[in-house]
Scaffold this motif. Structure first.
Motif, PDB file in Angstrom:
ATOM      1  N   ILE A  29       0.841  -1.201   0.000  1.00 55.49           N
ATOM      2  CA  ILE A  29       0.000   0.000   0.000  1.00 55.49           C
ATOM      3  C   ILE A  29       0.877   1.251   0.000  1.00 55.49           C
ATOM      4  O   ILE A  29       0.620   2.213  -0.739  1.00 55.49           O
ATOM      5  N   LYS A  33       1.018   3.790  -3.072  1.00 58.62           N
ATOM      6  CA  LYS A  33       0.634   5.178  -2.835  1.00 58.62           C
ATOM      7  C   LYS A  33       1.699   6.121  -3.372  1.00 58.62           C
ATOM      8  O   LYS A  33       1.384   7.137  -4.009  1.00 58.62           O
ATOM      9  N   VAL A 266      -1.679   1.416   8.183  1.00 63.73           N
ATOM     10  CA  VAL A 266      -1.581   2.301   7.014  1.00 63.73           C
ATOM     11  C   VAL A 266      -1.841   3.744   7.415  1.00 63.73           C
ATOM     12  O   VAL A 266      -1.157   4.672   6.954  1.00 63.73           O
TER      13      VAL A 266
END
Length: 333
Positions: A29, A33, A266
């Motif tokens: 992630i 990103k 996250v």
């Protein structure tokens, strides 16, 4: 003594499997990103196809080296799994595009009750009161952390429904296929990854163009962006494998409940690396509530009666009754 050692070994493997999944999931992630936000590579469906192509290469290599033995998965079940998985990927991307971030998070949270419904209907699972309450506490905590503005339209709602149900079915089917056909995680990946890679790489550029109005072939590839793409694909191998390992060792519901730990991580890492303006008291409070719910869930579901699968044994030949007696067995969580 041997039973204690066996239980300790299982607990250690469970923790290691979950740690592996958390690290790879959070890692990918963060990399994605950076790849999308910093370098403008917004082709999520095509990127997922590249993830499965890389996973396919690894499974081919391991099969050639003898680490993966030949196994069988019926074609109809393989195609059904790939259909669920691909609808999940495309549905999530479309849902994120058409809905507000708040409604998108609510849709993700609804995967837990949908997964519970599937286990109750197909596996005849029963949950204790404490297990149900712990799931509600997790949902409440994560909602406090993540849900902000909530707006929805008809097409966004339909996309979210497709995304939620296809994702829940895909995760349930991982556990179902491994149990039914005695498939290991790499065995199942060896069957599913090539078909997913081929299908996603075929339709991915068109789906991404529909979503972003940009062509993946026209993207300005640089050394750094290609490095991040390769890094994303490398981590994705671990993410795909760890997902199959965790769902095989636990259940889809447990995977969803404990999976929200990744959401919290996250958020924390996002505050550290991408700005701290979103860190406030209610977000911290939501994290604390969600973690408390996860701890409660782990404790409640592991107790006798916390989460049980009902089984209906065949009636004895000596008995003239046609009624089936009901017994229970504790499900692994």
């Amino acid at each position: 003594m041997s039973s204690v050692s066996k239980a300790d070994r299982k607990a250690s493997l469970d923790v290691a499997s979950w740690f592996f999944n958390v690290v790879t999931s959070v890692g990918i992630i963060m990399v994605n990103k950076a790849l999308m936000a910093t370098y403008g590579f917004s082709f999520a469906t095509t990127l997922t196809g590249l993830h499965f192509a890389t996973t396919t290469l690894l499974t081919v290599l391991l099969r050639w080296m003898g680490y993966i033995q030949g196994s069988y998965l019926p074609l109809p079940e393989l195609l059904k799994f790939v259909l669920f998985a691909n609808f999940s990927i495309v549905g999530m991307n479309v849902s994120l595009m058409w809905n507000s971030v708040g409604f998108y998070q609510i849709a993700k949270l609804s995967m837990i009750p949908v997964s519970c419904f599937l286990e109750v209907v197909f596996d005849k699972v029963r949950y204790s009161r404490d297990t149900k309450l712990s799931i509600l506490l997790v949902l409440f905590g994560v909602a406090v952390c993540t849900v902000t503005d909530v707006s929805v339209n008809v097409k966004g709602f339909l996309a979210a429904v497709i995304a939620v149900w296809s994702t829940a079915l895909q995760q349930y089917y991982v556990h179902f296929l491994q149990r039914k056909h005695s498939l290991g995680s790499f065995d199942l990946l060896g069957h599913t990854a090539p078909v997913q890679a081929a299908s996603l790489l075929s339709v991915g550029p068109f789906v991404d163009y529909w979503l972003t109005e940009k062509k993946v072939y026209a993207y300005d590839y640089t050394v750094i962006s290609v490095f991040f793409i390769i890094l994303s694909c490398t981590i994705a191998v671990g993410t795909n494998l760890s997902q199959f390992i965790c769902i095989g060792r636990f259940t889809a519901v447990s995977f969803q409940v404990l999976g929200h730990m990744k959401t919290i991580l996250v958020l924390i890492l996002g505050f550290i690396f991408f700005g701290k303006e979103g860190l406030n008291l209610h977000v911290i409070l939501g994290m604390v509530i969600a973690v408390a719910g996860m701890v409660w869930y782990g404790n409640a579901s592991s107790k006798p009666g916390g989460k049980e699968r009902r089984v209906y044994p065949a009636p004895s030949n000596k008995s003239h009754k046609h009624e089936l007696s009901e017994s229970t067995e504790t499900d692994k969580v």
